[in-house]
Design a protein around this motif. Structure first.
Motif, PDB file in Angstrom:
ATOM      1  N   LYS A  28      60.392  65.197  -1.112  1.00 47.58           N
ATOM      2  CA  LYS A  28      60.827  64.911   0.257  1.00 47.58           C
ATOM      3  C   LYS A  28      62.345  64.760   0.307  1.00 47.58           C
ATOM      4  O   LYS A  28      62.926  64.026  -0.488  1.00 47.58           O
ATOM      5  CB  LYS A  28      60.154  63.631   0.769  1.00 47.58           C
ATOM      6  CG  LYS A  28      58.654  63.746   0.906  1.00 47.58           C
ATOM      7  CD  LYS A  28      58.024  62.464   1.403  1.00 47.58           C
ATOM      8  CE  LYS A  28      58.010  61.398   0.330  1.00 47.58           C
ATOM      9  NZ  LYS A  28      57.247  60.197   0.726  1.00 47.58           N
ATOM     10  N   ASP A  57      61.042  70.605   5.663  1.00 47.16           N
ATOM     11  CA  ASP A  57      60.837  69.179   5.462  1.00 47.16           C
ATOM     12  C   ASP A  57      60.011  68.557   6.588  1.00 47.16           C
ATOM     13  O   ASP A  57      59.193  67.671   6.349  1.00 47.16           O
ATOM     14  CB  ASP A  57      62.190  68.471   5.361  1.00 47.16           C
ATOM     15  CG  ASP A  57      62.053  67.007   4.966  1.00 47.16           C
ATOM     16  OD1 ASP A  57      61.285  66.726   4.026  1.00 47.16           O
ATOM     17  OD2 ASP A  57      62.698  66.147   5.585  1.00 47.16           O
ATOM     18  N   SER A  58      60.209  69.037   7.798  1.00 49.72           N
ATOM     19  CA  SER A  58      59.555  68.410   8.948  1.00 49.72           C
ATOM     20  C   SER A  58      58.108  68.847   9.115  1.00 49.72           C
ATOM     21  O   SER A  58      57.271  68.050   9.566  1.00 49.72           O
ATOM     22  CB  SER A  58      60.337  68.723  10.226  1.00 49.72           C
ATOM     23  OG  SER A  58      60.394  70.119  10.460  1.00 49.72           O
ATOM     24  N   GLN A  62      55.517  66.691   7.545  1.00 53.46           N
ATOM     25  CA  GLN A  62      55.411  65.428   8.266  1.00 53.46           C
ATOM     26  C   GLN A  62      54.502  65.580   9.481  1.00 53.46           C
ATOM     27  O   GLN A  62      53.723  64.677   9.800  1.00 53.46           O
ATOM     28  CB  GLN A  62      56.798  64.963   8.698  1.00 53.46           C
ATOM     29  CG  GLN A  62      57.737  64.658   7.539  1.00 53.46           C
ATOM     30  CD  GLN A  62      59.132  64.282   8.009  1.00 53.46           C
ATOM     31  OE1 GLN A  62      59.305  63.704   9.078  1.00 53.46           O
ATOM     32  NE2 GLN A  62      60.144  64.608   7.218  1.00 53.46           N
ATOM     33  N   ASN A 116      50.863  65.676   8.228  1.00 54.38           N
ATOM     34  CA  ASN A 116      50.377  64.337   7.908  1.00 54.38           C
ATOM     35  C   ASN A 116      50.123  63.521   9.170  1.00 54.38           C
ATOM     36  O   ASN A 116      49.147  62.764   9.246  1.00 54.38           O
ATOM     37  CB  ASN A 116      51.384  63.611   7.012  1.00 54.38           C
ATOM     38  CG  ASN A 116      51.374  64.146   5.589  1.00 54.38           C
ATOM     39  OD1 ASN A 116      50.361  64.631   5.115  1.00 54.38           O
ATOM     40  ND2 ASN A 116      52.507  64.056   4.906  1.00 54.38           N
ATOM     41  N   TYR A 117      50.983  63.690  10.154  1.00 53.63           N
ATOM     42  CA  TYR A 117      50.811  62.972  11.419  1.00 53.63           C
ATOM     43  C   TYR A 117      49.497  63.366  12.096  1.00 53.63           C
ATOM     44  O   TYR A 117      48.718  62.514  12.533  1.00 53.63           O
ATOM     45  CB  TYR A 117      51.994  63.272  12.339  1.00 53.63           C
ATOM     46  CG  TYR A 117      51.886  62.654  13.714  1.00 53.63           C
ATOM     47  CD1 TYR A 117      52.288  61.340  13.934  1.00 53.63           C
ATOM     48  CD2 TYR A 117      51.385  63.375  14.797  1.00 53.63           C
ATOM     49  CE1 TYR A 117      52.194  60.762  15.186  1.00 53.63           C
ATOM     50  CE2 TYR A 117      51.283  62.811  16.051  1.00 53.63           C
ATOM     51  CZ  TYR A 117      51.691  61.498  16.252  1.00 53.63           C
ATOM     52  OH  TYR A 117      51.585  60.943  17.493  1.00 53.63           O
ATOM     53  N   THR A 134      47.372  62.378  -0.595  1.00 60.87           N
ATOM     54  CA  THR A 134      48.691  63.004  -0.490  1.00 60.87           C
ATOM     55  C   THR A 134      49.568  62.524  -1.632  1.00 60.87           C
ATOM     56  O   THR A 134      49.712  61.322  -1.850  1.00 60.87           O
ATOM     57  CB  THR A 134      49.367  62.653   0.856  1.00 60.87           C
ATOM     58  OG1 THR A 134      48.536  63.094   1.934  1.00 60.87           O
ATOM     59  CG2 THR A 134      50.718  63.350   0.967  1.00 60.87           C
ATOM     60  N   ASN A 189      60.319  61.519  -3.851  1.00 53.02           N
ATOM     61  CA  ASN A 189      61.591  61.577  -3.142  1.00 53.02           C
ATOM     62  C   ASN A 189      62.619  62.373  -3.945  1.00 53.02           C
ATOM     63  O   ASN A 189      62.706  62.255  -5.165  1.00 53.02           O
ATOM     64  CB  ASN A 189      62.124  60.162  -2.888  1.00 53.02           C
ATOM     65  CG  ASN A 189      61.277  59.407  -1.893  1.00 53.02           C
ATOM     66  OD1 ASN A 189      60.714  59.982  -0.965  1.00 53.02           O
ATOM     67  ND2 ASN A 189      61.177  58.099  -2.074  1.00 53.02           N
TER      68      ASN A 189
END
Length: 400
Positions: free
Chosen positions: A258, A286-287, A290, A293-294, A319, A323
């Motif tokens: 990430k 990267d987004s 996200q 997952n949302y 998951t 980082n």
């Protein structure tokens, strides 16, 4: 909206299952899977592995999956019904699903680690001359297509996508038709392409590699990361369509790190047009995970129609990610120091605060596989007993 888009979800699921059964019985594909069902309940659990994109950082999930194979003692391809991947994740999916001459996985996850170790420096070989020439004179991608295509030819040869083991989904983006494209090895058209071609299509990252021509019609494929860098949700949707009421689902999503690098207003406000090219790809890749997952988290809370709500509630999500920092976030850094760092990051997803989750996931998928094998063994034993009884009856000797 076309007529086929105006189909109710239950009917669409029935049609998808009918289509798959028809294709499986057509004698064409080897890239299909026969789901084992509990003889008492008629149910099964679909296991799904999703691998994100990220260039050379694919070494992170490769190391992680090597640890999964070491803990379970089984190939990744045996542990999961559906493998889905984007970009470097798509290459991993195809590598782990490639069949050898006896119909077993040709490459282990450890062998795929070797691919990044050995071939990463070849694919991402820096050339100052090429960089200056492309950026300031004629334009073009940072790296030539010949390098990655040579590596893919070396590992995949002329193997057809339909001959991949199990069920595979690899994401790309088709530029002429302007749509996300999900290569599925049970689809007749996709299955007729080579695994090397599909691996090239999914990894054609804008600015890094040239696009890949889609036949002779003028279209092209670019990296699937611009649309679905984490294809977990797409794979789950396919599994739901292929499932039967009452089936369970287990989804494992493995990332390539990430991004932590911040972009400030002052920095972005001063960007020139060419400054945005690498930045926007960074943000897109990267987004999107996200967003995935949302959505997966929210699905668990939705008040869906009962039959679909039950399916979502029976889904188990794992998951695993880590980082990055400014020193290791580059997708095209394949030097020895970077590779050593990426390997440590892959191991970190099996240790520390992720160790319990890692061990739980490994034990769960192995238990499901062993339960399926026991069911198959019982069926085989019963079939053999029935066969022996029939033969005995024909002979009339009363022997068993």
């Amino acid at each position: 909206m076309s007529p086929k888009d105006n189909i109710s979800l239950p009917l669409a699921a029935d049609l998808a299952r009918a289509s798959l059964v028809t294709y499986m019985n057509d004698g064409k594909p080897r890239a299909t899977i026969k789901k084992v069902r509990d003889p008492q309940t008629g149910k099964t659990t679909w296991t799904i592995l999703s691998i994100n994109g990220g260039g050379e950082r694919g070494l992170i999930p490769a190391v992680f999956l090597d640890q999964v194979e070491k803990r379970t003692g089984r190939p990744i391809r045996d542990l999961f019904d559906i493998l889905a991947g984007t970009s470097t994740g798509g290459i991993l999916v195809n590598g782990l699903s490639l069949a050898n001459c006896v119909g077993r996985p040709k490459y282990t996850a450890e062998a795929m680690v070797g691919l990044y170790d050995t071939e990463g420096p070849v694919i991402f070989k820096k050339s100052l001359v090429r960089q200056v020439w492309n950026q300031f004179i004629v334009g073009g991608a940072k790296y030539p297509a010949s390098a990655i295509e040579g590596v893919l030819a070396k590992y995949f040869g002329n193997a057809l996508y339909k001959d991949q083991l199990g069920l595979c989904i690899v994401a790309a983006y088709e530029t002429q038709q302007r749509e996300a494209w999900f290569f599925k090895n049970w689809d007749p058209d996709d299955g007729a392409r080579t695994s090397a071609y599909i691996s090239r299509a999914t990894s054609a990252a804008p600015t890094y590699f040239p696009p890949l021509a889609n036949g002779t019609g003028g279209g092209a494929f670019i990296d699937g990361g611009v649309a679905a860098n984490d294809p977990a949700l797409c794979a789950l949707a396919e599994a739901i369509l292929l499932s039967q009421p009452g089936d369970d689902f287990l989804v494992v999503s493995v990332g390539t790190g990430k991004y932590q690098k911040p972009y400030t207003y002052k920095q972005l406000n001063s960007y020139r047009l060419w400054d945005w090219a690498p930045t926007i790809l960074d943000v897109l890749m990267d987004s999107q995970p996200q967003v995935t997952n949302y959505i997966l988290q929210k699905l668990m809370q939705l008040q869906l129609p009962q039959q679909y709500h039950e399916r979502v509630q029976r889904t188990r999500f794992y998951t695993f990610d880590c980082n990055l920092n400014a020193e290791n976030e580059a997708m095209d850094n394949a030097d020895a120091e970077q590779r050593a760092t990426l390997k440590k990051l892959g191991l970190s997803m099996t240790q520390g605060d992720q160790q319990a989750e890692f061990e739980s996931m490994c034990d769960r998928v192995l238990a499901l596989l062993e339960a399926n094998e026991a069911i198959v063994a019982d069926k085989d034993e019963s079939s053999e007993a029935r066969r022996a009884a029939r033969n005995s009856a024909r002979r009339g000797d009363g022997t068993k």
